[in-house]
Design a protein around this motif. Sequence first.
Motif, PDB file in Angstrom:
ATOM      1  N   UNK A  68       0.866  -1.175   0.000  1.00  0.00           N
ATOM      2  CA  UNK A  68       0.000   0.000   0.000  1.00  0.00           C
ATOM      3  C   UNK A  68       0.906   1.228   0.000  1.00  0.00           C
ATOM      4  N   UNK A  69       0.382   2.409  -0.311  1.00  0.00           N
ATOM      5  CA  UNK A  69       1.235   3.598  -0.275  1.00  0.00           C
ATOM      6  C   UNK A  69       1.868   3.798   1.106  1.00  0.00           C
ATOM      7  N   UNK A  70       3.181   3.678   1.175  1.00  0.00           N
ATOM      8  CA  UNK A  70       3.914   3.917   2.407  1.00  0.00           C
ATOM      9  C   UNK A  70       3.974   2.768   3.381  1.00  0.00           C
ATOM     10  N   UNK A  71       3.366   1.614   3.066  1.00  0.00           N
ATOM     11  CA  UNK A  71       3.360   0.514   4.031  1.00  0.00           C
ATOM     12  C   UNK A  71       3.062  -0.810   3.334  1.00  0.00           C
ATOM     13  N   UNK A  72       3.006  -1.870   4.129  1.00  0.00           N
ATOM     14  CA  UNK A  72       2.610  -3.190   3.637  1.00  0.00           C
ATOM     15  C   UNK A  72       1.664  -3.828   4.644  1.00  0.00           C
ATOM     16  N   UNK A  73       0.688  -4.591   4.128  1.00  0.00           N
ATOM     17  CA  UNK A  73      -0.265  -5.346   4.945  1.00  0.00           C
ATOM     18  C   UNK A  73      -0.031  -6.831   4.702  1.00  0.00           C
ATOM     19  N   UNK A  74      -0.548  -7.662   5.595  1.00  0.00           N
ATOM     20  CA  UNK A  74      -0.635  -9.101   5.330  1.00  0.00           C
ATOM     21  C   UNK A  74      -2.069  -9.413   4.944  1.00  0.00           C
ATOM     22  N   UNK A  75      -2.234 -10.190   3.867  1.00  0.00           N
ATOM     23  CA  UNK A  75      -3.569 -10.582   3.409  1.00  0.00           C
ATOM     24  C   UNK A  75      -3.631 -12.094   3.278  1.00  0.00           C
ATOM     25  N   UNK A  76      -4.867 -12.630   3.292  1.00  0.00           N
ATOM     26  CA  UNK A  76      -5.076 -14.062   3.148  1.00  0.00           C
ATOM     27  C   UNK A  76      -6.132 -14.312   2.085  1.00  0.00           C
ATOM     28  N   UNK A  77      -5.915 -15.334   1.282  1.00  0.00           N
ATOM     29  CA  UNK A  77      -6.904 -15.821   0.328  1.00  0.00           C
ATOM     30  C   UNK A  77      -7.305 -17.209   0.790  1.00  0.00           C
ATOM     31  N   UNK A  78      -8.592 -17.491   0.859  1.00  0.00           N
ATOM     32  CA  UNK A  78      -9.046 -18.801   1.339  1.00  0.00           C
ATOM     33  C   UNK A  78      -8.765 -19.917   0.357  1.00  0.00           C
ATOM     34  N   UNK A  79      -8.580 -19.584  -0.912  1.00  0.00           N
ATOM     35  CA  UNK A  79      -8.181 -20.530  -1.944  1.00  0.00           C
ATOM     36  C   UNK A  79      -7.553 -19.719  -3.064  1.00  0.00           C
ATOM     37  N   UNK A  80      -6.919 -20.358  -4.051  1.00  0.00           N
ATOM     38  CA  UNK A  80      -6.259 -19.588  -5.111  1.00  0.00           C
ATOM     39  C   UNK A  80      -7.189 -18.614  -5.845  1.00  0.00           C
ATOM     40  N   UNK A  81      -8.467 -18.920  -5.936  1.00  0.00           N
ATOM     41  CA  UNK A  81      -9.398 -18.027  -6.639  1.00  0.00           C
ATOM     42  C   UNK A  81     -10.120 -17.073  -5.690  1.00  0.00           C
ATOM     43  N   UNK A  82      -9.725 -17.066  -4.420  1.00  0.00           N
ATOM     44  CA  UNK A  82     -10.387 -16.226  -3.433  1.00  0.00           C
ATOM     45  C   UNK A  82     -10.011 -14.753  -3.552  1.00  0.00           C
ATOM     46  N   UNK A  83     -10.746 -13.945  -2.833  1.00  0.00           N
ATOM     47  CA  UNK A  83     -10.507 -12.506  -2.778  1.00  0.00           C
ATOM     48  C   UNK A  83      -9.625 -12.230  -1.561  1.00  0.00           C
ATOM     49  N   UNK A  84      -8.558 -11.435  -1.712  1.00  0.00           N
ATOM     50  CA  UNK A  84      -7.696 -11.155  -0.562  1.00  0.00           C
ATOM     51  C   UNK A  84      -8.438 -10.404   0.539  1.00  0.00           C
ATOM     52  N   UNK A  85      -8.310 -10.885   1.767  1.00  0.00           N
ATOM     53  CA  UNK A  85      -8.851 -10.159   2.916  1.00  0.00           C
ATOM     54  C   UNK A  85      -7.687  -9.808   3.827  1.00  0.00           C
ATOM     55  N   UNK A  86      -7.740  -8.643   4.420  1.00  0.00           N
ATOM     56  CA  UNK A  86      -6.645  -8.159   5.246  1.00  0.00           C
ATOM     57  C   UNK A  86      -6.602  -8.928   6.568  1.00  0.00           C
ATOM     58  N   UNK A  87      -5.438  -9.455   6.895  1.00  0.00           N
ATOM     59  CA  UNK A  87      -5.211 -10.118   8.181  1.00  0.00           C
ATOM     60  C   UNK A  87      -4.730  -9.091   9.195  1.00  0.00           C
ATOM     61  N   UNK A  88      -3.753  -8.291   8.804  1.00  0.00           N
ATOM     62  CA  UNK A  88      -3.225  -7.236   9.679  1.00  0.00           C
ATOM     63  C   UNK A  88      -2.724  -6.095   8.796  1.00  0.00           C
TER      64      UNK A  88
END
Length: 191
Positions: A121-141
């Motif tokens: 992201x601009x100025x930072x990084x987040x951790x995201x998770x996809x429930x499967x390869x075709x999933x939509x990324x959701x933010x973990x932290x």
Amino acid sequence: PGPTGWNVASPRFGLDDRVRFVSDDARRMPGLYELSHDGDARAGARLTARRLARRNSVDANAPLDSLRTIYAEFDRTDPYTLRSDLYLGEGRARRRLSVGERLSAPDAHPGSGRIVAVRTEPGTTDLVMLDDPDGVPRTVVRGTLDRNWSDPRWSRDGRWIVASRWERGGRTSIVVLDTMGRERQRFAPDA
């Protein structure tokens, strides 16, 4: 044994305990390779490297199952914009999983098929998770201007994510998180 070149990186054990790595020998496109040996390794068996697939970079390839890997590659969305997206590799075939998502450094949990990755992201990084390869990324932290995340990895049982966290002042920690992003344990050097 096998390819030598300008860059050999990101070794990982596959599910079958064979070692997979990426290599760029400067004569052809980078590739995903697999090491195998003929005979008993303790008796001096010869190691050989077999090219499995082409890659555009020497980023890590996380095994999803015995045939498929998850990896990230840089892509240009226009002549001035560079993005990183996830791909699913199966043998020599590959399929793009995201477009313009700025995802990198993926790790896959083979038992569940879940993927954890870094989103820039601009100025930072987040951790995201996809429930499967075709999933939509959701933010973990989420990261902040004073906190960035990198190098996430799954625990063997899929209950925990470990990642490196950088904080303002140059302090880096190894942090264990649950899948909801709650910090469970942190390891940091003493100041």
